[in-house]
Each structure stands twice: as C-alpha cells, then as structure tokens.
Design a protein around this motif. Structure first.
Motif, PDB file in Angstrom:
ATOM      1  N   TYR A   1       0.857  -1.172   0.000  1.00 46.89           N
ATOM      2  CA  TYR A   1       0.000   0.000   0.000  1.00 46.89           C
ATOM      3  C   TYR A   1       0.899   1.230   0.000  1.00 46.89           C
ATOM      4  O   TYR A   1       1.734   1.414   0.902  1.00 46.89           O
ATOM      5  CB  TYR A   1      -0.922   0.032   1.226  1.00 46.89           C
ATOM      6  CG  TYR A   1      -1.678   1.330   1.305  1.00 46.89           C
ATOM      7  CD1 TYR A   1      -1.201   2.396   2.083  1.00 46.89           C
ATOM      8  CD2 TYR A   1      -2.846   1.525   0.562  1.00 46.89           C
ATOM      9  CE1 TYR A   1      -1.878   3.608   2.122  1.00 46.89           C
ATOM     10  CE2 TYR A   1      -3.515   2.741   0.604  1.00 46.89           C
ATOM     11  CZ  TYR A   1      -3.026   3.769   1.379  1.00 46.89           C
ATOM     12  OH  TYR A   1      -3.694   4.972   1.416  1.00 46.89           O
TER      13      TYR A   1
ATOM     14  N   GLU B   1      -6.234  -4.845   3.508  1.00 47.62           N
ATOM     15  CA  GLU B   1      -7.064  -3.662   3.723  1.00 47.62           C
ATOM     16  C   GLU B   1      -6.335  -2.666   4.609  1.00 47.62           C
ATOM     17  O   GLU B   1      -5.985  -2.978   5.757  1.00 47.62           O
ATOM     18  CB  GLU B   1      -8.385  -4.047   4.351  1.00 47.62           C
ATOM     19  CG  GLU B   1      -9.358  -2.882   4.445  1.00 47.62           C
ATOM     20  CD  GLU B   1     -10.762  -3.331   4.798  1.00 47.62           C
ATOM     21  OE1 GLU B   1     -10.939  -4.500   5.183  1.00 47.62           O
ATOM     22  OE2 GLU B   1     -11.672  -2.501   4.684  1.00 47.62           O
TER      23      GLU B   1
ATOM     24  N   GLU C   1      -5.117 -10.195  -0.632  1.00 47.04           N
ATOM     25  CA  GLU C   1      -5.419  -8.772  -0.613  1.00 47.04           C
ATOM     26  C   GLU C   1      -5.207  -8.258   0.798  1.00 47.04           C
ATOM     27  O   GLU C   1      -5.085  -9.050   1.742  1.00 47.04           O
ATOM     28  CB  GLU C   1      -6.858  -8.513  -1.073  1.00 47.04           C
ATOM     29  CG  GLU C   1      -7.916  -9.241  -0.280  1.00 47.04           C
ATOM     30  CD  GLU C   1      -9.291  -9.173  -0.943  1.00 47.04           C
ATOM     31  OE1 GLU C   1      -9.371  -9.029  -2.180  1.00 47.04           O
ATOM     32  OE2 GLU C   1     -10.270  -9.289  -0.210  1.00 47.04           O
TER      33      GLU C   1
ATOM     34  N   GLY D   1      -3.915   5.638  -2.425  1.00 49.27           N
ATOM     35  CA  GLY D   1      -5.044   5.223  -3.258  1.00 49.27           C
ATOM     36  C   GLY D   1      -6.039   4.359  -2.514  1.00 49.27           C
ATOM     37  O   GLY D   1      -6.276   4.528  -1.320  1.00 49.27           O
ATOM     38  N   ASP D   2      -6.591   3.377  -3.216  1.00 49.07           N
ATOM     39  CA  ASP D   2      -7.633   2.513  -2.660  1.00 49.07           C
ATOM     40  C   ASP D   2      -7.144   1.797  -1.413  1.00 49.07           C
ATOM     41  O   ASP D   2      -6.013   1.298  -1.365  1.00 49.07           O
ATOM     42  CB  ASP D   2      -8.070   1.457  -3.674  1.00 49.07           C
ATOM     43  CG  ASP D   2      -8.892   2.056  -4.792  1.00 49.07           C
ATOM     44  OD1 ASP D   2      -9.004   1.421  -5.856  1.00 49.07           O
ATOM     45  OD2 ASP D   2      -9.418   3.174  -4.589  1.00 49.07           O
ATOM     46  N   ASN D   3      -8.045   1.714  -0.433  1.00 44.64           N
ATOM     47  CA  ASN D   3      -7.674   1.060   0.820  1.00 44.64           C
ATOM     48  C   ASN D   3      -7.558  -0.448   0.674  1.00 44.64           C
ATOM     49  O   ASN D   3      -6.892  -1.103   1.473  1.00 44.64           O
ATOM     50  CB  ASN D   3      -8.689   1.387   1.906  1.00 44.64           C
ATOM     51  CG  ASN D   3      -8.592   2.844   2.337  1.00 44.64           C
ATOM     52  OD1 ASN D   3      -7.574   3.502   2.093  1.00 44.64           O
ATOM     53  ND2 ASN D   3      -9.626   3.340   2.975  1.00 44.64           N
ATOM     54  N   LEU D   4      -8.207  -1.020  -0.318  1.00 45.79           N
ATOM     55  CA  LEU D   4      -8.108  -2.456  -0.560  1.00 45.79           C
ATOM     56  C   LEU D   4      -7.082  -2.695  -1.672  1.00 45.79           C
ATOM     57  O   LEU D   4      -7.269  -2.253  -2.797  1.00 45.79           O
ATOM     58  CB  LEU D   4      -9.471  -3.035  -0.936  1.00 45.79           C
ATOM     59  CG  LEU D   4      -9.527  -4.564  -1.046  1.00 45.79           C
ATOM     60  CD1 LEU D   4      -9.259  -5.203   0.316  1.00 45.79           C
ATOM     61  CD2 LEU D   4     -10.881  -5.013  -1.581  1.00 45.79           C
ATOM     62  N   VAL D   5      -6.043  -3.394  -1.299  1.00 46.39           N
ATOM     63  CA  VAL D   5      -4.946  -3.623  -2.233  1.00 46.39           C
ATOM     64  C   VAL D   5      -4.932  -5.096  -2.605  1.00 46.39           C
ATOM     65  O   VAL D   5      -4.992  -5.968  -1.728  1.00 46.39           O
ATOM     66  CB  VAL D   5      -3.602  -3.257  -1.570  1.00 46.39           C
ATOM     67  CG1 VAL D   5      -2.458  -3.546  -2.522  1.00 46.39           C
ATOM     68  CG2 VAL D   5      -3.592  -1.813  -1.144  1.00 46.39           C
TER      69      VAL D   5
END
Lengths: 116, 114
Positions: free
Chosen positions: B50, B66, B64, B53-57
């Motif tokens: 991470y 979070e 994945e 950007g998006d919190n879910l990678v």
C-alpha cells in the motif's frame, strides 16, 4: 536470470574462523541490505548501502564488516565467528527513488550460517 | 519511531475458509506498507503493498490487504485458503525519512489444514 543471488547457500564453520558471504543483484537497484534472521524467524536489519555508501549501520558487532564494490554487489565479511552468529543471512535490494514501482525490497535466497 | 506489530504468532485455518493475518503499524508521516511471504528455506517474496489510493490492495496468489488509517492496521486477507498458502508472513513498513529503512513485524505462521 535470478534477481538477487547469494553465495554460498550454506556455510558451516568453526568458531574463531573468518568467512564471507557474497550478494549480487541484477535489478539495477541503488540500495542493498543485509538482514539477519534468527532461529525464531525474527528479521533484523544489519546494514544498508546506497550507491556504494553505507547509510544504515545498526548495532552490530565490529566483527561484521560490509563492503560494496559497486551498487550491484554487497558482501558481508565476518571475523572471529561466534556460536551466536549462527543464523540465516539475507541480502535484499530496493530502489530508493519514490514511485509505485520502486518501493518493495527483493530478497535473496539466504545463507544459512552454522558456527560449531 | 516506526514499528510494525503482528499480534499472532500463528494462525490456523481450514482449507477453503477465509483467512486474515493481522498487522498494525506506527509511523510518522504517510505509511508505506508491505506484506511478504516466506516459504521454508526460502527468501522473502513480495506479496503486495500500500502506497496510496484505494484502501483495498490486491496482490499475488489471490491475497489482498485492507489499509485502515483510523485503526492503523493493514490486515492480510484471502477469501479461500489453500494448503499451499501455509508459510510465514511478514508485514513491513518503509520509513522514507530514515534512509528507506524497512521495519518488519515478527512474522505470523499460517497453517492451512486440508
């Protein structure tokens, strides 16, 4: 086409001896690291070089001396080996420049050092 | 100072069930967070990161993670575990203010049983 390579993979030696571990990376990275992983799998950074300059030097006995002849190579020399030096030593590299493609570290396969 | 904590030494899960490996962090500034996996007698392999950007990678092998800023957590997840996922997992944070030093957690051993 191994990215980060280390030699030797295994090293068994007697207490008091001097030994070296070599590391090479072909990723074009500008920063290389040495880590020690103990028997409990805890990973501890020892040294880091950026473009042949020592930038991280953790609390490590003076018997450990890193050398970086160029930015693709980082060697670790250990004098007067002790029983407590037995561990797995990992070399890693990364690119310092900030950017989404450059941030992770790439690890070598490790060198298992056993001091008898 | 930067730090990473992995509160569980071991996580056991049945094959096919979802898995979560926990990680919390402490950083000054923006966190750059990573997950690595180590199989027996091997070096660490990068799984995901991470940066922003998006919190879910999403990462390799169906994993994945979070990112949760308010809880300072970066938990690793997978919807359906495989026996081959059994390995040692490390969370790490990169300290951009300290010569790019990486701080690793203590590792969590994931056991997936058939």
């Amino acid at each position: 086409d191994t990215a980060v390579s280390q030699t030797p993979k295994y090293l068994v030696t007697q207490m008091g001896n001097d030994k070296s571990i070599k590391c090479e990376q072909n990723l074009g990275h500008d920063t290389m690291y040495w880590y020690k992983q103990d028997s409990k799998k805890f990973l501890k950074i020892m040294f880091s070089y950026n473009n042949k300059e020592l930038i991280i030097n953790e609390t490590v006995p003076n018997r450990f001396s890193p050398k970086s002849p160029d930015k693709a190579h980082l060697n670790l020399h250990i004098n007067s080996l002790e029983l407590g030096d037995s561990a797995v030593y990992f070399c890693a590299s990364s690119q310092v420049r900030v950017g989404p493609s450059y941030n992770e570290q790439f690890f070598g396969p490790g060198t298992r050092l056993t001091v008898l | 100072a930067q730090s990473v904590a992995q509160p569980e030494d071991q996580v056991n899960v049945a094959e096919g069930n979802p898995l979560t490996v926990k990680c919390t962090y402490s950083v000054s500034g923006n966190p750059y967070l990573f997950w690595y996996v180590q199989y027996p007698n091997r070096g660490l392999q990068f799984l995901l990161k991470y940066i922003t950007g998006d919190n879910l990678v999403k990462g390799s092998y169906g994993f994945e993670a979070e990112f949760n800023k308010s809880q300072t957590s970066f938990h690793l997840k997978k919807p359906s575990a495989l026996v081959s996922d059994s390995a040692l997992y490390f969370c790490a944070v990169r300290d951009m203010s300290s010569f790019n030093k990486f701080y690793f957690g203590s590792g969590t051993k994931l056991n997936v049983k058939p």
